[in-house]
Motif scaffolding. Structure first.
Motif, PDB file in Angstrom:
ATOM      1  N   HIS A  93      35.012  38.902  36.058  1.00 42.20           N
ATOM      2  CA  HIS A  93      36.293  39.403  37.072  1.00 42.20           C
ATOM      3  C   HIS A  93      37.592  39.514  36.227  1.00 42.20           C
ATOM      4  O   HIS A  93      37.765  39.068  35.209  1.00 42.20           O
ATOM      5  CB  HIS A  93      36.544  38.302  37.982  1.00 42.20           C
ATOM      6  CG  HIS A  93      35.463  38.164  38.861  1.00 42.20           C
ATOM      7  ND1 HIS A  93      35.278  38.518  40.133  1.00 42.20           N
ATOM      8  CD2 HIS A  93      34.017  37.423  38.595  1.00 42.20           C
ATOM      9  CE1 HIS A  93      33.997  38.116  40.822  1.00 42.20           C
ATOM     10  NE2 HIS A  93      33.314  37.572  39.768  1.00 42.20           N
ATOM     11  N   GLY A  94      38.296  40.760  36.237  1.00 38.83           N
ATOM     12  CA  GLY A  94      39.463  41.161  35.959  1.00 38.83           C
ATOM     13  C   GLY A  94      40.272  40.966  36.971  1.00 38.83           C
ATOM     14  O   GLY A  94      40.177  41.125  38.263  1.00 38.83           O
TER      15      GLY A  94
ATOM     16  N   SER B 193      33.146  44.442  26.540  1.00 43.50           N
ATOM     17  CA  SER B 193      33.926  44.373  27.718  1.00 43.50           C
ATOM     18  C   SER B 193      34.839  43.193  27.530  1.00 43.50           C
ATOM     19  O   SER B 193      34.544  42.076  27.489  1.00 43.50           O
ATOM     20  CB  SER B 193      33.403  44.429  29.119  1.00 43.50           C
ATOM     21  OG  SER B 193      33.988  44.312  30.141  1.00 43.50           O
ATOM     22  N   VAL B 194      36.156  43.410  27.934  1.00 43.45           N
ATOM     23  CA  VAL B 194      37.152  42.275  27.811  1.00 43.45           C
ATOM     24  C   VAL B 194      37.779  42.064  29.392  1.00 43.45           C
ATOM     25  O   VAL B 194      38.180  43.358  29.958  1.00 43.45           O
ATOM     26  CB  VAL B 194      38.379  42.461  26.856  1.00 43.45           C
ATOM     27  CG1 VAL B 194      39.278  41.508  26.638  1.00 43.45           C
ATOM     28  CG2 VAL B 194      37.573  42.794  25.363  1.00 43.45           C
ATOM     29  N   THR B 195      37.893  40.836  29.723  1.00 44.99           N
ATOM     30  CA  THR B 195      38.816  40.990  31.150  1.00 44.99           C
ATOM     31  C   THR B 195      40.064  39.862  30.931  1.00 44.99           C
ATOM     32  O   THR B 195      39.881  39.209  29.896  1.00 44.99           O
ATOM     33  CB  THR B 195      37.933  40.309  32.080  1.00 44.99           C
ATOM     34  OG1 THR B 195      37.203  39.195  31.537  1.00 44.99           O
ATOM     35  CG2 THR B 195      36.729  41.146  32.577  1.00 44.99           C
ATOM     36  N   TRP B 196      40.716  40.259  31.824  1.00 39.54           N
ATOM     37  CA  TRP B 196      42.170  39.333  31.549  1.00 39.54           C
ATOM     38  C   TRP B 196      43.069  39.347  32.923  1.00 39.54           C
ATOM     39  O   TRP B 196      42.624  40.110  33.756  1.00 39.54           O
ATOM     40  CB  TRP B 196      43.258  39.575  30.731  1.00 39.54           C
ATOM     41  CG  TRP B 196      43.561  41.135  30.635  1.00 39.54           C
ATOM     42  CD1 TRP B 196      44.945  41.355  31.095  1.00 39.54           C
ATOM     43  CD2 TRP B 196      43.081  42.193  30.256  1.00 39.54           C
ATOM     44  NE1 TRP B 196      45.012  42.767  31.005  1.00 39.54           N
ATOM     45  CE2 TRP B 196      43.912  43.132  30.592  1.00 39.54           C
ATOM     46  CE3 TRP B 196      41.882  42.782  29.620  1.00 39.54           C
ATOM     47  CZ2 TRP B 196      43.670  44.577  30.323  1.00 39.54           C
ATOM     48  CZ3 TRP B 196      41.442  44.014  29.320  1.00 39.54           C
ATOM     49  CH2 TRP B 196      42.582  45.014  29.536  1.00 39.54           C
ATOM     50  N   LEU B 197      43.828  38.439  33.156  1.00 37.15           N
ATOM     51  CA  LEU B 197      44.991  38.464  34.246  1.00 37.15           C
ATOM     52  C   LEU B 197      46.037  39.362  33.725  1.00 37.15           C
ATOM     53  O   LEU B 197      46.714  38.877  33.137  1.00 37.15           O
ATOM     54  CB  LEU B 197      45.301  36.894  34.254  1.00 37.15           C
ATOM     55  CG  LEU B 197      46.263  36.774  35.463  1.00 37.15           C
ATOM     56  CD1 LEU B 197      45.902  37.459  36.884  1.00 37.15           C
ATOM     57  CD2 LEU B 197      46.655  35.355  35.680  1.00 37.15           C
TER      58      LEU B 197
ATOM     59  N   SER C 113      37.080  43.142  40.624  1.00 34.56           N
ATOM     60  CA  SER C 113      36.063  43.738  40.419  1.00 34.56           C
ATOM     61  C   SER C 113      35.507  44.329  41.552  1.00 34.56           C
ATOM     62  O   SER C 113      34.575  44.988  41.578  1.00 34.56           O
ATOM     63  CB  SER C 113      35.075  42.296  40.469  1.00 34.56           C
ATOM     64  OG  SER C 113      35.096  41.701  41.695  1.00 34.56           O
ATOM     65  N   ARG C 114      36.635  44.516  42.620  1.00 37.27           N
ATOM     66  CA  ARG C 114      36.080  45.617  43.636  1.00 37.27           C
ATOM     67  C   ARG C 114      37.554  46.597  43.923  1.00 37.27           C
ATOM     68  O   ARG C 114      38.525  45.884  43.865  1.00 37.27           O
ATOM     69  CB  ARG C 114      36.068  45.009  45.157  1.00 37.27           C
ATOM     70  CG  ARG C 114      35.565  45.671  46.266  1.00 37.27           C
ATOM     71  CD  ARG C 114      35.313  44.915  47.436  1.00 37.27           C
ATOM     72  NE  ARG C 114      35.100  45.911  48.663  1.00 37.27           N
ATOM     73  CZ  ARG C 114      36.202  45.859  49.435  1.00 37.27           C
ATOM     74  NH1 ARG C 114      37.425  45.400  49.340  1.00 37.27           N
ATOM     75  NH2 ARG C 114      36.021  46.646  50.670  1.00 37.27           N
ATOM     76  N   GLN C 115      37.320  47.806  43.699  1.00 38.51           N
ATOM     77  CA  GLN C 115      38.229  48.569  43.793  1.00 38.51           C
ATOM     78  C   GLN C 115      37.930  50.331  44.075  1.00 38.51           C
ATOM     79  O   GLN C 115      36.624  50.321  43.903  1.00 38.51           O
ATOM     80  CB  GLN C 115      39.337  48.730  42.667  1.00 38.51           C
ATOM     81  CG  GLN C 115      38.482  48.976  41.422  1.00 38.51           C
ATOM     82  CD  GLN C 115      39.443  48.817  40.065  1.00 38.51           C
ATOM     83  OE1 GLN C 115      40.675  49.560  40.217  1.00 38.51           O
ATOM     84  NE2 GLN C 115      39.268  47.961  39.381  1.00 38.51           N
ATOM     85  N   ASN C 116      38.758  51.021  44.340  1.00 42.16           N
ATOM     86  CA  ASN C 116      38.445  52.556  44.521  1.00 42.16           C
ATOM     87  C   ASN C 116      38.904  53.337  43.377  1.00 42.16           C
ATOM     88  O   ASN C 116      40.178  53.335  43.197  1.00 42.16           O
ATOM     89  CB  ASN C 116      38.902  53.083  45.799  1.00 42.16           C
ATOM     90  CG  ASN C 116      38.548  54.316  46.103  1.00 42.16           C
ATOM     91  OD1 ASN C 116      38.240  55.059  45.320  1.00 42.16           O
ATOM     92  ND2 ASN C 116      38.003  54.737  47.469  1.00 42.16           N
TER      93      ASN C 116
END
Length: 413
Positions: free
Chosen positions: A249-250, A360-364, A262-265
């Protein structure tokens, strides 16, 4: 975890508490031959404040996968080693590949005006298909034009920051994005300069659909994902989409909320930044492309014939970057990307496709950029660890290898 977390505390306090809960699983885990240097490079991302990273390397030592950090804030679970993620502008390489396949079939020509394939939009007759793929068309970038110092010059549709966050589920049609861009003054005369513009690839998507009579998604499956068996790769298109299957999750800090992205348009970036994939699928695709399995040799050469850009030692071909990593490294081909916030994706290959690195990298993320300020430096270290010979002395100084886009992650490119 709820899609949106809201608290009466300040955003900073909330983020700190959540990150503290995810601090325990910082050390990397991996499969394949022991590669302590790659585990160290992954751990550096987590130490810098990134939520998590998943990495895949294929080289003479075999296949290696690993992950570090946390799958989501407040969780002890690590990111999946082959989870799905938003790839951002990596889709441009897929789009360009499909156009070149149409060229191979005699259904398109690189130096013919794009308007010949896409009438009714008022495209400048001087803009060729090659210019679209090269980013030399001069078309206004519908997500806004940036000044050389990174500040916004001419605004477009907000594609990041607090102007984007409340509209992240808004649906856009590619036709309206292109018409918006064409209503703006071109940045320069066609073919006279280089400027990275998402508009070029949304125009290209419409061109693919016009020539084939099929949707972009249909052609993507028929031409690339189907033949290569890429079961986890798809274009999100004009709909709100949640990442399928296991995924990290980002996040984005917006007012008093931490938004789960993780959910968007991503229809705002149709054909230019709306791809979902995995490290395994990207490895398969990029190895096949550079290994000559998707294009005839002359057209692969056309694709990799790059022109100078505004970024030192990084030239742009047709949907692909040719990057000089410096002494002891040589040239790699790559295309990285990030959707508006919270996710960054890497895709690198040696010229023959035998060595690849995908991640893949995720962050706040936040309006103040958060850990994203360190992204390019960390990517530089990771990429050189894989593609460069070990330095012979401590005086070895090489320019950063991570600047694959004109701006850092979160710039919707």
């Amino acid at each position: 975890m709820n899609t949106t977390l809201s608290r009466r505390t300040t955003v900073t306090a909330l983020a700190t508490a959540l990150l503290a809960g995810a601090a325990a699983p910082a050390m990397a885990t991996s499969t394949g031959p022991d590669r302590p240097e790659l585990r160290k490079a992954m751990n550096a991302f987590v130490a810098a404040g990134f939520t998590g990273i998943q990495l895949r390397v294929r080289d003479q030592q075999g296949d290696w996968t690993g992950s570090a950090g946390a799958r989501e804030l407040g969780s002890a679970a690590k990111p999946p080693s082959n989870g799905s993620f938003w790839t951002g502008s990596i889709i441009k390489t897929f789009t360009a590949t499909m156009v070149l396949q149409l060229v191979a079939e005699g259904r398109s020509e690189l130096d013919r005006p794009a308007a010949a394939y896409l009438p009714g939009y008022g495209l400048d007759e001087r803009i060729t298909v090659r210019m679209l793929l090269h980013h030399t068309s001069g078309l206004f970038n519908y997500t806004g034009e940036y000044n050389p110092d990174g500040t916004m010059g001419e605004p477009g549709i907000p594609a990041n920051g607090d102007g984007w966050a409340p509209n992240r589920f808004k649906s856009y049609k590619p036709e309206e994005l292109v018409r918006l861009a064409l209503s703006k003054k071109p940045r320069f005369e066609p073919g006279t300069q280089w400027s990275y513009s998402n508009t070029n690839y949304t125009v290209t998507l419409l061109m693919i659909e016009k020539i084939t009579g099929h949707s972009y998604a249909t052609e993507l499956k028929r031409r690339i994902t189907g033949p290569l068996g890429l079961r986890s790769t798809l274009a999100a298109g004009n709909r709100t989409t949640a990442l399928p299957g296991p995924h990290a999750h980002g996040y984005y800090q917006y007012q008093d909320q931490v938004i789960d992205l993780s959910r968007q348009n991503l229809s705002l970036l149709t054909g230019a930044g709306d791809l979902i994939s995995t490290t395994q699928d990207l490895t398969t695709f990029f190895s096949a492309l550079n290994g000559g399995k998707l294009l005839p040799a002359p057209l692969l050469t056309e694709m990799r014939t790059a022109i100078p850009t505004s970024i030192p030692k990084q030239d742009y071909g047709l949907g692909i970057w040719a990057q000089d990593l410096g002494p002891g490294c040589g040239t790699v081909y790559q295309h990285n990307g990030s959707p508006p916030h919270g996710y960054g994706a890497l895709m690198y290959s040696s010229p023959d496709g035998s060595k690849t690195l995908t991640a893949s990298v995720t962050w706040l993320d936040s309006a103040t950029r958060g850990p994203a300020k360190d992204f390019l430096t960390l990517v530089d270290a990771l990429v050189k660890q894989e593609f460069c010979d070990p330095p012979t002395d401590s005086s070895d100084q090489r320019e950063p290898a991570g600047q694959s886009q004109p701006r850092s992650p979160g710039s919707a490119s």
